[in-house]
Write an enzyme that holds these catalytic residues in place. Structure first.
Site, PDB file in Angstrom:
ATOM      1  N   THR A 134       0.770  -1.394  -0.027  1.00 42.92           N
ATOM      2  CA  THR A 134      -0.044   0.034   0.090  1.00 42.92           C
ATOM      3  C   THR A 134       0.957   1.419   0.040  1.00 42.92           C
ATOM      4  O   THR A 134       1.829   1.174   0.734  1.00 42.92           O
ATOM      5  CB  THR A 134      -1.019   0.050   1.346  1.00 42.92           C
ATOM      6  OG1 THR A 134      -1.934  -1.242   0.981  1.00 42.92           O
ATOM      7  CG2 THR A 134      -1.712   1.251   1.618  1.00 42.92           C
ATOM      8  N   ARG A 137     -14.262  -7.689  -0.236  1.00 39.91           N
ATOM      9  CA  ARG A 137     -13.347  -7.031   1.316  1.00 39.91           C
ATOM     10  C   ARG A 137     -12.764  -5.887   0.899  1.00 39.91           C
ATOM     11  O   ARG A 137     -12.342  -5.243   0.142  1.00 39.91           O
ATOM     12  CB  ARG A 137     -12.288  -8.368   1.438  1.00 39.91           C
ATOM     13  CG  ARG A 137     -11.357  -8.080   2.716  1.00 39.91           C
ATOM     14  CD  ARG A 137     -10.061  -7.315   2.173  1.00 39.91           C
ATOM     15  NE  ARG A 137      -9.183  -7.122   3.510  1.00 39.91           N
ATOM     16  CZ  ARG A 137      -8.190  -6.050   3.270  1.00 39.91           C
ATOM     17  NH1 ARG A 137      -7.772  -5.507   2.248  1.00 39.91           N
ATOM     18  NH2 ARG A 137      -7.159  -6.093   4.505  1.00 39.91           N
ATOM     19  N   GLY A 167     -10.269  -2.961   3.416  1.00 42.40           N
ATOM     20  CA  GLY A 167      -9.298  -3.012   4.464  1.00 42.40           C
ATOM     21  C   GLY A 167      -9.438  -1.737   5.208  1.00 42.40           C
ATOM     22  O   GLY A 167     -10.542  -1.073   5.120  1.00 42.40           O
ATOM     23  N   ASP A 168      -8.499  -1.292   5.895  1.00 38.35           N
ATOM     24  CA  ASP A 168      -8.301  -0.112   6.765  1.00 38.35           C
ATOM     25  C   ASP A 168      -8.188   1.191   5.867  1.00 38.35           C
ATOM     26  O   ASP A 168      -8.393   2.212   6.378  1.00 38.35           O
ATOM     27  CB  ASP A 168      -7.247  -0.220   7.840  1.00 38.35           C
ATOM     28  CG  ASP A 168      -5.842  -0.440   7.278  1.00 38.35           C
ATOM     29  OD1 ASP A 168      -5.725  -1.453   6.140  1.00 38.35           O
ATOM     30  OD2 ASP A 168      -4.891   0.418   7.492  1.00 38.35           O
ATOM     31  N   THR A 180      -0.172   1.267   6.887  1.00 41.37           N
ATOM     32  CA  THR A 180      -0.083   0.265   5.980  1.00 41.37           C
ATOM     33  C   THR A 180       0.165  -0.947   6.771  1.00 41.37           C
ATOM     34  O   THR A 180       0.954  -0.932   7.943  1.00 41.37           O
ATOM     35  CB  THR A 180       1.283   0.269   5.092  1.00 41.37           C
ATOM     36  OG1 THR A 180       1.216  -0.979   4.288  1.00 41.37           O
ATOM     37  CG2 THR A 180       2.554   0.577   5.792  1.00 41.37           C
ATOM     38  N   GLY A 181      -0.365  -2.234   6.522  1.00 41.46           N
ATOM     39  CA  GLY A 181      -0.223  -3.513   7.377  1.00 41.46           C
ATOM     40  C   GLY A 181      -1.810  -4.277   7.262  1.00 41.46           C
ATOM     41  O   GLY A 181      -2.166  -3.982   6.153  1.00 41.46           O
TER      42      GLY A 181
HETATM   43  N1  ASP Z   1      -3.680  -2.045   4.828  1.00 45.15           N
HETATM   44  C1  ASP Z   1      -3.960  -2.784   3.560  1.00 45.15           C
HETATM   45  C2  ASP Z   1      -5.176  -3.437   3.614  1.00 45.15           C
HETATM   46  O1  ASP Z   1      -5.416  -4.287   4.473  1.00 45.15           O
HETATM   47  C3  ASP Z   1      -3.031  -3.551   2.797  1.00 45.15           C
HETATM   48  C4  ASP Z   1      -1.640  -2.747   2.973  1.00 45.15           C
HETATM   49  O2  ASP Z   1      -1.293  -2.033   3.857  1.00 45.15           O
HETATM   50  O3  ASP Z   1      -0.715  -3.196   2.110  1.00 45.15           O
HETATM   51  O4  ASP Z   1      -5.842  -3.528   2.610  1.00 45.15           O
END
Ligand code: ASP
Length: 317
Positions: free
Chosen positions: A183, A211, A213-214, A234-235
Site C-alpha cells: 500500500t 473485502r 481494508g483499513d 499500512t499493514g
Molecule cells: N492495509 C492494506 C489492507 O489491509 C494492505 C497494505 O497496507 O498493504 O488492505
C-alpha cells in the site's frame, strides 16, 4: 513554517538481503520520484492535500507498489482498489472502496471530497461518480503485472487471502514469511500550517466478498486533523480497522497530550502488537515533526523537509 512530506510504500517482511542492489535502487528511485512530485507542491506554497495527491499519484503509477497500476489480484482475478484523502484543516474527507479500472484512485477520493456531498463511495456507484467527474479509467491490462499475478496464482485455489505470517485459521492469511503490504500513503505539513493525509491500495491478494481494508476508512488507515497529526497506515488491515489506528494516535495526542512519537509507539508497538496486528504508519504533526513507526521487519518509507533533511529507507533499525 517548516514544510514536511512523508511517504510510504508499504510495510512487511522487508529485510536486508531480500532484494538485489538493483531492486533496492528501483524502490529508492520510486520513493524519491514521489517525494519530488509532492515536495514541489509544498515548496511552491501549495496545499498539503495537493502534495499528498501528487506523491500518491506517482506511487500509484509505479508497478512496484500495491496501488493503482501495481494493485494485487482479488480471488476473481480482478483489481479492486481503495483510497482515502483527508484534509486536517477542515476535517473534510473523501474515500472510495472496491473501485475497478480507475487509473488513480486518490484522484477519485479528492473528487468525493469536492463534489459528491458524501464521504465514502463504493463499487459500481463510485465508478458511476468517477464517470460523471471525468476521472481517467484504464483497461484491465494496464493493471496486469507479473509479480502480483504470480503471487495470486500461487494462492488463488486456497482460502488464504494474503502473504502473511503463519496462522492456524485456513481462511486467514497464507503462511509465508515473504509477505509485504505494498500500500502507498503520504502525509504533509504545508506552509500555511495545514496537515493532510492519504492512502491508496489494491488491498490484499486473493481477497474476496468485496473485502475492504483499513486504508480507505477514515480513522483506521487514514486520518488528518490540524490539532494533532496526519497519519497513513499500512499493514494487515483487519487489525488496523479493529484498533482504529490512525484516530487512536490522534486521540492520544489530543486527549492525553502525548507527543507524536509517543502516540505512534503506543498504538503500533504496544496496542497493535497485543492484538496481533502487523504493519506501520507514517505521521506528521502540526509543528512539522514526523515519525515512521512500524512493528514489521521493515517499511518502504521516505521524507523531505525544508530544513534540508531527506531520508529514504526500507529496513528496520
Ligand atoms: N492495509 C492494506 C489492507 O489491509 C494492505 C497494505 O497496507 O498493504 O488492505
Amino acid at each position: 513554517m517548516p514544510v514536511t512530506l512523508v511517504i510510504h510504500g508499504g510495510a512487511g517482511n522487508i529485510h536486508p538481503g531480500m532484494m538485489t542492489g538493483s531492486q533496492e535502487q528501483q524502490y529508492r528511485e520510486g520513493l524519491t520520484a514521489a517525494l519530488d512530485k509532492g515536495y514541489a507542491v509544498l515548496r511552491d506554497g501549495g496545499a498539503a492535500t495537493d502534495a499528498v495527491i501528487a506523491a500518491i499519484t506517482e506511487l500509484e503509477n509505479n508497478v512496484l507498489f500495491n496501488a493503482g497500476r501495481g494493485s494485487v489480484f482479488t480471488k476473481k482475478g480482478l483489481h479492486e482498489m481503495d483510497a482515502a484523502l483527508m484534509d486536517g484543516a477542515t476535517l473534510n474527507a473523501g474515500a472510495i472502496a472496491g473501485v475497478r479500472n480507475i487509473k488513480n484512485p486518490i484522484m477519485l477520493a479528492r473528487e468525493v471530497v469536492l463534489h459528491s456531498g458524501h464521504v465514502f463511495l463504493s463499487g459500481k456507484g463510485a465508478g458511476e461518480f468517477a464517470l460523471s467527474r471525468g476521472i481517467e479509467f484504464a483497461p484491465d491490462d494496464y493493471f496486469f503485472n507479473k509479480d502480483p499475478y504470480d503471487q495470486w496464482v500461487d494462492i488463488r485455489d486456497s482460502d488464504f487471502y494474503q502473504l502473511d505470517h503463519k496462522e492456524d485459521n485456513m481462511k486467514g492469511p497464507i503462511p509465508n514469511t515473504d509477505h509485504k503490504f505494498g500500500t502507498v500513503g503520504a502525509v504533509a505539513f504545508d506552509a500555511k500550517g495545514n496537515l493532510a493525509g492519504g492512502t491508496s491500495t489494491g488491498g490484499m491478494t486473493n481477497k474476496r466478498f468485496g473485502r475492504i481494508g483499513d486504508s480507505p476508512v477514515v480513522g483506521a488507515g487514514t486520518y488528518a486533523n490540524n490539532k494533532t497529526c496526519a497519519i497513513s497506515c499500512t499493514g494487515h488491515g483487519e487489525y488496523f480497522l479493529r484498533a482504529v489506528v490512525a484516530y487512536d494516535v490522534s486521540c492520544l495526542m489530543e486527549y492525553k497530550g502525548l507527543s507524536l512519537q509517543e502516540a505512534c509507539n503506543t498504538v503500533i508497538k504496544d496496542k497493535l502488537v497485543k492484538l496481533g496486528g502487523e504493519g506501520g504508519l507514517i505521521a506528521v504533526d502540526g509543528q512539522g515533526n514526523h515519525d515512521f513507526c512500524f512493528n514489521s521487519a521493515g517499511m518502504y518509507r521516505a521524507m523531505r523537509n525544508d530544513g534540508g533533511r531527506e531520508e529514504v529507507a526500507f529496513y528496520g533499525a
